[in-house]
Design an enzyme around this catalytic site. Sequence first.
Site: not given
Ligand code: AGP
Length: 610
Positions: A2, A27, A76, A102-103, A489, A605
Amino acid sequence: MCGIVGYVGQEQASPILLDGLRRLEYRGYDSAGVAVYDGQGGIRVVKAKGRLQVLSDLTQEGTALPGTIGLGHTRWATHGEPSDVNSHPHMSQRGKFAVVHNGIIENYMELREFLENQGVTFASQTDTEVVAQLLEYCYNGDLMATVQKVLHRIRGAYALGILCRDQPDVLVAVRKDSPLILGLGEGFNLLASDVTALIRYTRDVVYMDDNEIALLSTAGVQVFDAYLQPVDKEPQRVDWEISAAEKGGYEHFMFKEIMEQPKAFRDTVFPRIVNNRVVLEDLSLTPEEVRDIDHIVIIACGSSYHVGMVSKYILEKLLRKPVEVALASEFRYSDPFVTERTLCIVISQSGETIDTLAAMREAKRLGAKVLAIVNVVGSTIAREADHVLYTWAGPEIAVATTKAYSTQLAVMYLVGLYFADLMGRIDSNTYDAIVCELLRIPSKMESILENKEHIQYFASIYFNHDSIFFIGRNIDYAIGLEGSLKLKEISYIHSEAYAAGELKHGTISLVEDGTLVVALASYGQLFEKLMSNVVEVKSRGADVLGLTTQRLKESMEKTVDATMAVPDTHPMLLPSLDVIPMQLFAYYVALMRGCDIDKPRNLAKSVTVE
Ligand code: AGP
């Protein structure tokens, strides 16, 4: 996940809120909404399932929702399906409060039951609505005291934006385990879950810490602790350009970020090499502390975890010390074995991934030293870690990470060389050879990117496959994990990465006519072993696309259907080159399948819920 944005000032709030939400789109979200105080004693809310454009149309780009203070949100879904009614902002039943969140409110069921027994009627299925209803239920005319009371009753992780009809000149912001940033302006102030929503309006920001409550008005921002005692917060200056978070003529952020990798690698590595030595001035670990390390645990999620997988091979080879790689979501519940001589290296692009943050806190609680490798300056992980090394990749917008992966890997090379040197584990010839090649990596990346049409061509041949395996041994296997994740993905093709030797212990039963196998074979000493695995899958009908180095290309071409080759370099650095064809392949396959590359379904994201 979110996104939150809030504005109080003299301009019309809605267009600013919509603009902020647009910058948070990356995001990941399924619905969006805004709430604005109408200047006549009421809060008006417009919210809708679907893309932000729907909300924009409903509010005529915000012009149909006048008012100078308001909140916006992209949702989300966690509790309750994506729908108009479950979208935020949520209103209390008599319209006194609007809340964005968010959360997750973990005890929302019991609070909902309590409020329903008091005659409160709920409109949505969300956990967030209990916050709005509880605020109204507890309200005694003192807004801050009411917020404080509600915070005592709710459990979980939250960043909250609150607007109260009775005090329509202020916004309240609350943070616990979910990021929230305040943007400081002249005659206006903002709040947001991500700096990208603020940067067009101000570069002066305050990062809220857990359990802080902020009061924003046109005149200023005050921050309080959980006991409502004022907290002095130092504003920080954000120095990246707004254009860094824009597409700049590229069709997709992902493609732009793939193309930015040589620069991101240079920015991360070159300033840290002085007179051919790795100099980590920003690393606060002392040489004695480094020499004292007897065990390393790398903790991360997703692609950052895959960087950890590659790094394990590199660090163990360089340091001759045990290196474990742990998924953050598993680490914290596994009664981990760490001591004060353990170094936990936490890797995170966003610096906000909740599993990684929680694992880091657990590692610290157990007495380990924590070094964080993070891209987002001022993020929670960066602030809470004992030591931080930043990856200077610039803002990464696409959900599928590319340049953050490459710069995380780059930092791991630097850490490996620096530690190996201090520990006396590397001879000067090897050290010099690696440093020399490190400086050549960006131009080798450029040469791969210049030939991207080659990979586009392979994608055009194979994009219709429904099942794709990535196989490799050692580091090649670790890169295969990332290649497979990238592909699934954004293209939604079922894909798995396997250590090639494991195939015949079960998975080879899935290989049949038309299965695509991407075989990674960059290392001479394992080349023949890998090629035996290639022959095994080919004889069961698989099409095989090989990835190797220029030096081994000719040998590979004899057996596989098509070959991609990267320039030769020092073996330790090959992952930085190998990953680029994997990223491009995933990108072009997704493009040909008509997928929404920058906003893949179900993904966010930054994953700020467990
Ligand atoms: C990778 O393409 C992803 N979107 C996902 O796996 C990401 O690497 C993971 O969520 C970890 O995120 P961070 O590096 O922001 O902690």
